[in-house]
Enzyme design. Structure first.
Site, PDB file in Angstrom:
ATOM      1  N   LYS A 117       0.844  -1.191   0.000  1.00  0.00           N
ATOM      2  CA  LYS A 117       0.000   0.000   0.000  1.00  0.00           C
ATOM      3  C   LYS A 117       0.878   1.240   0.000  1.00  0.00           C
ATOM      4  O   LYS A 117       1.858   1.326   0.733  1.00  0.00           O
ATOM      5  CB  LYS A 117      -0.899  -0.003   1.237  1.00  0.00           C
ATOM      6  CG  LYS A 117      -1.763   1.230   1.373  1.00  0.00           C
ATOM      7  CD  LYS A 117      -2.822   1.085   2.440  1.00  0.00           C
ATOM      8  CE  LYS A 117      -2.265   1.229   3.820  1.00  0.00           C
ATOM      9  NZ  LYS A 117      -3.314   1.425   4.835  1.00  0.00           N
ATOM     10  N   SER A 148      -4.396   3.222 -17.105  1.00  0.00           N
ATOM     11  CA  SER A 148      -3.428   2.863 -16.063  1.00  0.00           C
ATOM     12  C   SER A 148      -3.205   4.005 -15.076  1.00  0.00           C
ATOM     13  O   SER A 148      -3.819   5.054 -15.151  1.00  0.00           O
ATOM     14  CB  SER A 148      -2.086   2.433 -16.651  1.00  0.00           C
ATOM     15  OG  SER A 148      -1.437   3.546 -17.235  1.00  0.00           O
ATOM     16  N   TYR A 169      -3.984  -0.730 -13.670  1.00  0.00           N
ATOM     17  CA  TYR A 169      -2.678  -1.365 -13.563  1.00  0.00           C
ATOM     18  C   TYR A 169      -1.603  -0.294 -13.491  1.00  0.00           C
ATOM     19  O   TYR A 169      -1.785   0.833 -13.952  1.00  0.00           O
ATOM     20  CB  TYR A 169      -2.415  -2.323 -14.724  1.00  0.00           C
ATOM     21  CG  TYR A 169      -2.442  -1.659 -16.077  1.00  0.00           C
ATOM     22  CD1 TYR A 169      -1.270  -1.204 -16.675  1.00  0.00           C
ATOM     23  CD2 TYR A 169      -3.642  -1.478 -16.759  1.00  0.00           C
ATOM     24  CE1 TYR A 169      -1.295  -0.581 -17.907  1.00  0.00           C
ATOM     25  CE2 TYR A 169      -3.675  -0.863 -17.993  1.00  0.00           C
ATOM     26  CZ  TYR A 169      -2.503  -0.418 -18.566  1.00  0.00           C
ATOM     27  OH  TYR A 169      -2.522   0.204 -19.781  1.00  0.00           O
TER      28      TYR A 169
END
Length: 116
Positions: free
Chosen positions: A9, A25, A58
């Site tokens: 994270k 993305s 992504y």
């Protein structure tokens, strides 16, 4: 049995750009990706602190130590420059592995420099 757990994270990082015309993305400073153990092409969840939006996309590498966090393509409609977001990646582990696994947690400073 396998379960999905937080692998890494990047907590409370500031969005530096939103590029609607890019193919998709999130561009992340390569130093932050390394610190969070996120690889290019990896699926990530984005949580926008400012407006509550949640999305998946992504990761792609940004310039190392640039502080860049840019949402690209349709995701650019979900953020504004200056918004604070959390970037989360997940891994699939057995229950036994998950009990001892320690995620990579990154707490950047106000200029998106990597702090661990």
């Amino acid at each position: 049995m396998q379960i999905q757990v937080v692998k890494s994270k990047i907590h409370r990082v500031s969005v530096t750009g939103a590029d609607l015309n890019y193919i998709g993305s999130i561009t992340i400073d390569e130093a932050l990706m390394d610190a969070a153990n996120i690889i290019e092409g990896e699926k990530v969840s984005i949580v926008n602190i400012n407006n509550g939006e949640r999305l998946e996309t992504y990761a792609i590498k940004g310039i190392r130590n640039s502080g860049e966090i840019t949402l690209n393509g349709p995701a650019a409609r979900k953020v504004q420059k200056g918004d604070i977001i959390i970037i989360i990646s997940y891994g699939i582990l057995t229950i036994e592995e998950a009990k001892v696994f320690k995620p990579a947690l990154v707490f950047p400073d106000e200029t998106n420099n990597s702090l661990r």
